[in-house]
Design a protein around this motif. Structure first.
Motif, PDB file in Angstrom:
ATOM      1  N   LYS A  51      20.500   9.219  88.506  1.00 46.89           N
ATOM      2  CA  LYS A  51      20.362   7.856  88.667  1.00 46.89           C
ATOM      3  C   LYS A  51      21.380   7.268  89.285  1.00 46.89           C
ATOM      4  O   LYS A  51      22.462   6.818  88.540  1.00 46.89           O
ATOM      5  CB  LYS A  51      19.581   6.561  88.218  1.00 46.89           C
ATOM      6  N   LYS A  52      21.580   5.865  90.301  1.00 42.57           N
ATOM      7  CA  LYS A  52      22.448   4.583  90.231  1.00 42.57           C
ATOM      8  C   LYS A  52      23.829   5.918  90.443  1.00 42.57           C
ATOM      9  O   LYS A  52      24.899   4.630  90.133  1.00 42.57           O
ATOM     10  CB  LYS A  52      22.537   4.331  89.103  1.00 42.57           C
ATOM     11  N   SER A  53      23.758   6.409  91.570  1.00 42.70           N
ATOM     12  CA  SER A  53      24.943   7.529  91.573  1.00 42.70           C
ATOM     13  C   SER A  53      25.838   6.539  92.543  1.00 42.70           C
ATOM     14  O   SER A  53      25.494   5.868  93.802  1.00 42.70           O
ATOM     15  CB  SER A  53      24.757   8.257  92.543  1.00 42.70           C
ATOM     16  N   ASN A 100      25.473   9.663  96.599  1.00 34.73           N
ATOM     17  CA  ASN A 100      24.555  10.901  96.280  1.00 34.73           C
ATOM     18  C   ASN A 100      23.942  10.485  95.038  1.00 34.73           C
ATOM     19  O   ASN A 100      24.484  11.371  94.511  1.00 34.73           O
ATOM     20  CB  ASN A 100      24.112  11.522  97.933  1.00 34.73           C
ATOM     21  N   GLY A 101      22.248  11.343  95.057  1.00 35.61           N
ATOM     22  CA  GLY A 101      21.453  11.462  94.319  1.00 35.61           C
ATOM     23  C   GLY A 101      22.128  13.208  93.726  1.00 35.61           C
ATOM     24  O   GLY A 101      23.098  13.332  93.182  1.00 35.61           O
ATOM     25  N   LYS A 109      13.079  12.406  88.329  1.00 34.34           N
ATOM     26  CA  LYS A 109      13.151  11.585  89.034  1.00 34.34           C
ATOM     27  C   LYS A 109      15.321  11.490  90.128  1.00 34.34           C
ATOM     28  O   LYS A 109      15.920  11.445  88.857  1.00 34.34           O
ATOM     29  CB  LYS A 109      13.318  10.214  88.398  1.00 34.34           C
ATOM     30  N   ILE A 110      15.074  10.897  91.192  1.00 36.25           N
ATOM     31  CA  ILE A 110      16.484  10.825  92.223  1.00 36.25           C
ATOM     32  C   ILE A 110      16.194   9.225  92.051  1.00 36.25           C
ATOM     33  O   ILE A 110      15.068   9.076  93.701  1.00 36.25           O
ATOM     34  CB  ILE A 110      16.257  11.632  92.889  1.00 36.25           C
ATOM     35  N   GLY A 155      19.127  10.042  98.545  1.00 38.99           N
ATOM     36  CA  GLY A 155      18.786  10.755  97.140  1.00 38.99           C
ATOM     37  C   GLY A 155      18.796  12.027  97.625  1.00 38.99           C
ATOM     38  O   GLY A 155      19.911  12.769  96.047  1.00 38.99           O
ATOM     39  N   ILE A 156      19.137  12.828  98.099  1.00 37.96           N
ATOM     40  CA  ILE A 156      19.709  14.129  98.261  1.00 37.96           C
ATOM     41  C   ILE A 156      19.901  14.648 100.146  1.00 37.96           C
ATOM     42  O   ILE A 156      19.477  14.400 100.316  1.00 37.96           O
ATOM     43  CB  ILE A 156      18.378  15.470  98.062  1.00 37.96           C
TER      44      ILE A 156
END
Length: 400
Positions: free
Chosen positions: A334-336, A339-340, A357-358, A365-366
């Motif tokens: 989270k909160k990157s 990117n996740g 979860k991402i 996200g990815i």
């Protein structure tokens, strides 16, 4: 309760089972040298001896050896300093054990405490409850391919010109646990061509290099094998929190670690290196990635209940033929600030678990580019800045 002035002596008596008749008190360096020789001539594996240095100041003119089956005990305010740099490589070469004392190398002693190149048996090979600072190189060190069965525990090491605690040249340390390593010039803990069964419950902070390193001696790395890295606090170090150099690995457990606010990555794994059993860690606020896996045959085996949060580039970065897999539940990515999860150059990322979860990444996200591969199921995405999964330039994604 023991009187404060003899607390280390009394605790060492309990730990080593030394009889009162086998304790020799020494009040200056000359007496310590003579007492160590006397104790060494009498001690056996069944009957240990103690040389005890009471509270006071000890100006050491030569390096001394603690013989096998002898424990050297000193109080927290038993303060050892070198009188000269001439031939002064260390305070003690340890063939027995050492409990307590304060050792200030003053930039003159090459090391402060050194475990000899030998296999330790019984209650030999322990360095515990010492305060070590300002050595020219490593504060506490294990050297050599014969070095086995040693324990470096509950020490405080700071201000050393190399790493705080180091094992090199084939040494295999049983336990590096409960130590605090702060503000050393290279790593908090360094293994260079050396191994450890367990690195646990250490606090590694403010070191110029990595928190835990596998090549800070700069000699090139052939290998480093670690079984378990557990419950360490690793923060505010100058490079990575944990660094697995080429051909280095943690093969059983990597759990319960808090790896925060390091100036590069939280965890970095280089070609042919890997970490297994990644579970229950908090990896947050590092300037680079939370976990960075880089190079052919480098792998991160992620299990469950990890939190990767607020890392500076991506929470997970997988590049140059590397792979990362999640086979567990309850991971929060989270909160990157990027990117996740980010993949590039033939990287692979797989998820086979539940309730992972991402979310809340500033980027995707990815994101996968340059012929990378994503194969995931049961991943929950929300509130990412870009799409949940983005593939570019020959990359593929299977999302279930």
């Amino acid at each position: 309760p023991f009187a404060a002035t003899t607390v280390n002596q009394q605790n060492a008596i309990l730990m080593y089972g030394v009889e009162s008749d086998n304790i020799i008190t020494a009040n200056n360096p000359e007496e310590i040298e003579a007492a160590l020789k006397t104790a060494g001539s009498k001690a056996t594996s069944r009957e240990m001896y103690m040389v005890y240095a009471p509270s006071g100041k000890y100006s050491m003119t030569k390096q001394l050896t603690i013989p096998a089956n002898v424990v050297f005990a000193a109080e927290a305010d038993s303060k050892f300093t070198p009188a000269t740099a001439e031939g002064f490589n260390r305070f003690f070469l340890i063939r027995g054990s050492l409990y307590g004392g304060s050792y200030d190398g003053k930039g003159l002693a090459y090391y402060c405490l050194r475990l000899d190149n030998m296999t330790f048996y019984g209650m030999n090979g322990y360095i515990t409850n010492a305060t070590v600072k300002n050595s020219k190189r490593a504060g506490i060190i294990a050297i050599g391919s014969k070095n086995r069965n040693s324990f470096i525990m509950n020490n405080k090491v700071s201000g050393c010109g190399n790493s705080g605690i180091s094992a090199i040249e084939g040494a295999w340390v049983t336990s590096i646990s409960g130590n605090t390593c702060k503000n050393n010039t290279l790593a908090g803990i360094n293994l260079g061509h050396a191994n450890a069964d367990i690195i646990a419950n250490n606090t590694l902070t403010g070191n110029t290099g990595h928190g835990i390193s596998t090549n800070s001696d700069g000699s090139g790395q052939g290998y480093c094998h670690i079984h378990k890295i557990m419950n360490n606090t690793i923060k505010n170090n100058g490079y990575n929190g944990v660094y697995m150099d080429e051909n280095c690995y943690t093969d059983r457990i990597f759990s319960g670690n808090k790896i925060n606010s390091n100036k590069n990555n939280g965890v970095c794994i280089d070609p042919n290196g890997y970490i297994k059993g990644i579970s229950g860690n908090t990896i947050s606020g590092n300037s680079g990635s939370g976990i960075r896996v880089n190079g052919v045959n480098s792998k991160a085996y992620i299990k469950g209940n990890n939190t990767l949060s607020g890392n500076g580039t991506n929470n997970i970065t997988v590049i140059n033929g590397a792979a990362a897999s999640i086979k567990g539940a309850g991971n929060l990515i989270k909160k990157s600030k990027g990117n996740g999860v980010s993949l590039s150059n033939n990287a692979v990322f797989t998820v086979n678990g539940s309730n992972n979860k991402i979310y809340s990444s500033k980027g995707y996200g990815i994101k996968a580019v340059s012929s990378s591969s994503v194969n995931i199921k049961n991943v929950i995405f929300s509130k990412n800045g870009g799409s949940n999964v983005r593939t570019l330039s020959g990359s593929t994604a299977v999302v279930k």
